[in-house]
Enzyme design. Sequence first.
Site, PDB file in Angstrom:
ATOM      1  N   ARG A  18       0.823  -1.229   0.000  1.00  0.00           N
ATOM      2  CA  ARG A  18       0.000   0.000   0.000  1.00  0.00           C
ATOM      3  C   ARG A  18       0.851   1.271   0.000  1.00  0.00           C
ATOM      4  O   ARG A  18       0.334   2.366  -0.196  1.00  0.00           O
ATOM      5  CB  ARG A  18      -0.964  -0.008   1.190  1.00  0.00           C
ATOM      6  CG  ARG A  18      -2.191  -0.868   0.898  1.00  0.00           C
ATOM      7  CD  ARG A  18      -3.044  -1.036   2.133  1.00  0.00           C
ATOM      8  NE  ARG A  18      -3.459   0.224   2.682  1.00  0.00           N
ATOM      9  CZ  ARG A  18      -3.744   0.412   3.970  1.00  0.00           C
ATOM     10  NH1 ARG A  18      -3.643  -0.577   4.831  1.00  0.00           N
ATOM     11  NH2 ARG A  18      -4.142   1.588   4.401  1.00  0.00           N
ATOM     12  N   LYS A  25       9.266  -0.966   2.802  1.00  0.00           N
ATOM     13  CA  LYS A  25       8.468  -0.089   3.670  1.00  0.00           C
ATOM     14  C   LYS A  25       9.247   0.443   4.861  1.00  0.00           C
ATOM     15  O   LYS A  25       9.198   1.640   5.160  1.00  0.00           O
ATOM     16  CB  LYS A  25       7.230  -0.852   4.158  1.00  0.00           C
ATOM     17  CG  LYS A  25       6.422  -0.061   5.174  1.00  0.00           C
ATOM     18  CD  LYS A  25       5.046  -0.611   5.368  1.00  0.00           C
ATOM     19  CE  LYS A  25       4.984  -1.792   6.283  1.00  0.00           C
ATOM     20  NZ  LYS A  25       3.590  -2.134   6.636  1.00  0.00           N
ATOM     21  N   ASP A 108       7.328  -1.598  11.350  1.00  0.00           N
ATOM     22  CA  ASP A 108       6.541  -0.465  10.844  1.00  0.00           C
ATOM     23  C   ASP A 108       5.819   0.292  11.957  1.00  0.00           C
ATOM     24  O   ASP A 108       4.830   0.968  11.703  1.00  0.00           O
ATOM     25  CB  ASP A 108       5.557  -0.934   9.752  1.00  0.00           C
ATOM     26  CG  ASP A 108       4.461  -1.864  10.275  1.00  0.00           C
ATOM     27  OD1 ASP A 108       4.522  -2.269  11.450  1.00  0.00           O
ATOM     28  OD2 ASP A 108       3.544  -2.184   9.493  1.00  0.00           O
TER      29      ASP A 108
END
Length: 452
Positions: A18, A25, A108
Amino acid sequence: MSKPETTAVILAAGKGTRMKSAHPKVLHGIANAPMLAHVFAVVKVAGIGRQALVVGPDMEQVEEAGKSFADGLDVFVQQEQRGTADAVLAAKDALQKADGPVLVLYGDTPLLEPETLTKVQDGLRGGADLVVVGFEAPDPTGYGRLLVDDAGTLTGIREEKDASEDEKRITLCNSGIVGFASGALLSSLLDRIGNDNAKGEYYLTDAVGLAAADGLSLEIVTADPETLLGVNSRAELAIAESVMQQRLRARALANGVTMTAPETVFLSADTEIASDVIIEPNVFFGPGVTVGEGAHIKSFCHFEQAIIGKNATIGPFARLRPGAELAEGAHIGNFVEIKKATVGEGAKVNHLTYIGDAGIGAGANIGAGTITCNYDGFDKHRTEVGEGAFIGSNTSLVAPVKIGDGAYIGSGSVIVHDVSPGALSLSRSPQEEKADWATRYKARRMKAKQRG
Ligand code: UD1
Ligand code: CA
């Protein structure tokens, strides 16, 4: 006997689709440091001595980054992204080696605070087999929900995609941080996790339901939701950035820095600002910037890898690029760019100037519009300006060149040869004067116009 050390297993193999990015990420930046760097920093502050990192295939960059944050880091590769339980399984060797509790963290969640990890460790030391960090989410969408029985005991975690309408209304969410009393316990739970769920993934969160069914003792510790934000999209990255900025500003203010409009000042995770520094609105601190006591930073400045000495004055509209070092009391004025250059004590570079690959002596005065011509299209060359030298306005210093201590350079000069200490050097065409020339010229042109 020394107490067994805690091991942190940090998961970073997820691609984060995403994010719509070519980069992993966890390497996206928060306050100019990769998300993963923040997680490692917190682990270190919490006193967790052993770390293992799980990366995906072709994630050498993440591996390298991890090793730069923690010496001797154990890195494991999860070949296929089959879920968080499968990711931890990739680090099975680390679980076997662990002689104390094991904490699983996600790469994350960059806003994590060390106290949260301390609480997890305390819970495990207090006898819990498994400790989950939960939070009351203002908007629980996307998070796993913590399921508790009537007595408030944790019985399982339900992922969003598998949750019933009733379960979706639960606001107590899983942060992703789970502590296990031992590596052996975690290993045995992992072996029993299946992938019979909406995503067809092996969920680490299923370890909780299995442990509860086994009658193990489970605990929930909670923390401020803001500190547990999981970044899955650019929008969440921006939210995390803004939270981190608020923290960094608050820390600077608490350390005795004056900011007239803190919300307009952008800091890096490693920015160091001493007390009694004044920062006017709209200033950007890139990575590697240190500011000494009492410095005054005026509006609209941009700094990267620069050292600003005590009581220096900078801006408005100044740019310090990597390798700029200002000594105590240096003055840098508007529209000045400094790169890879030292500016000595009390030296002044006040207007419209580029100083690159240079050393400016203490007390030197660099006139408006001075440019160090440091690049010949192939190589960079140095300029040295001696102590107390005076460079007249609009001078080009063609490097390599040295201006001696106390020398004067006449305005508008193009200086290509070294100048001796105490000398005057100037290079400009001699000034002529033609008496009454302008008066006669104008009269002639007026007459011509009148004649048509
Ligand atoms: C996960 C949790 C969810 C929790 C949320 C908190 C699971 C199943 N769900 O969901 O309960 O509320 O985090 O932010 O654990 N990763 C791997 N390999 C994989 C999959 C993921 O290494 O195969 C890593 C990712 O890089 C990431 C972390 O694990 O750092 C979490 O994965 P992600 O896909 O972001 O999980 P969420 O859906 O956010
Ligand atoms: Ca996530």
